[in-house]
Design an enzyme around this catalytic site. Structure first.
Site, PDB file in Angstrom:
ATOM      1  CE  LYS A 128      -3.891  -2.177   2.527  1.00  9.14           C
ATOM      2  NZ  LYS A 128      -4.821  -1.996   3.681  1.00  9.14           N
ATOM      3  CE1 TYR A 188      -9.196  -2.864   0.494  1.00  8.94           C
ATOM      4  CE2 TYR A 188      -8.562  -0.753  -0.445  1.00  8.94           C
ATOM      5  CZ  TYR A 188      -8.238  -1.904   0.256  1.00  8.94           C
ATOM      6  OH  TYR A 188      -6.950  -2.098   0.724  1.00  8.94           O
ATOM      7  CG  ASN A 215      -3.457  -2.529   7.084  1.00  8.00           C
ATOM      8  OD1 ASN A 215      -3.369  -2.077   5.947  1.00  8.00           O
ATOM      9  ND2 ASN A 215      -4.476  -3.282   7.468  1.00  8.00           N
ATOM     10  CG  HIS A 243      -5.138  -6.038  -0.540  1.00 11.17           C
ATOM     11  ND1 HIS A 243      -6.369  -6.035   0.063  1.00 11.17           N
ATOM     12  CD2 HIS A 243      -5.226  -6.875  -1.609  1.00 11.17           C
ATOM     13  CE1 HIS A 243      -7.186  -6.825  -0.633  1.00 11.17           C
ATOM     14  NE2 HIS A 243      -6.518  -7.350  -1.658  1.00 11.17           N
ATOM     15  CD  GLU A 262      -8.496  -8.844  -3.978  1.00 13.42           C
ATOM     16  OE1 GLU A 262      -9.336  -8.543  -3.100  1.00 13.42           O
ATOM     17  OE2 GLU A 262      -7.399  -9.373  -3.698  1.00 13.42           O
TER      18      GLU A 262
END
Ligand code: IDP
Ligand code: MG
Length: 134
Positions: free
Chosen positions: A9, A49, A112, A115, A126
């Site tokens: 990310k 998402y 965080n 992914h 994805e």
């Protein structure tokens, strides 16, 4: 052979963690089969998402994931989907075990670092979204 979608990310890219994160999966023995750096558009963020649409943190999530370049990848190996989730650690870095990516590299739930697909259906969706020609 099973494949999963995995992404560093914007916080991980900004903090210079690309090499050390990729190194963990390579050292484990998984095979990197596709990689690209890109900045996700708002439309693509909402699609990626989609399962979180309507939740209180949805706008924060899509703003963050579009805030800078990400490194999108496809990794391959035996049971790679579940193994990568285990190596990522819990969603909230405060709960993530030491030795996991989030346990070792993050403190914030919204930032965080990584992914990873959570199921074979998610992996196929994805990979299709980020690597249409694979
Ligand atoms: P995952 O990334 O471990 O699969 P998901 O539940 O799919 O976790 O949530 C997607 C991302 O949304 C998380 O990685 C996290 O960054 C963010 N997120 C999840 N829950 C919250 C929350 O309650 N507040 C803010 N951000 C959240
Ligand atoms: Mg998820």
């Amino acid at each position: 052979m099973e494949q999963t979608f995995f992404m560093i990310k914007p916080d991980g890219v900004r903090r210079g963690l690309i090499g050390s994160i990729i190194s963990r999966l390579e050292t484990k023995g998984f095979r990197l089969v596709a990689l690209k750096m890109l900045t996700i558009s708002p439309e693509m963020a909402r699609e990626h998402y989609a399962e979180h649409q309507g939740k209180s943190f949805f706008n924060e999530l899509t703003d963050f994931i579009t805030s800078g370049p990400v490194v999108a990848m496809v990794w391959e190996g035996p049971a790679v989907i579940k193994a990568v989730r285990t190596m990522m650690g819990a969603t909230d870095p405060a709960e993530a075990d030491p030795g996991t990516i989030r346990g070792d590299m993050a403190v914030s739930l919204s930032e965080n670092v990584v992914h990873g697909s959570d199921s074979p259906i998610a992996a196929a969706r994805e990979i299709g979204l980020f690597f249409r020609d694979l």
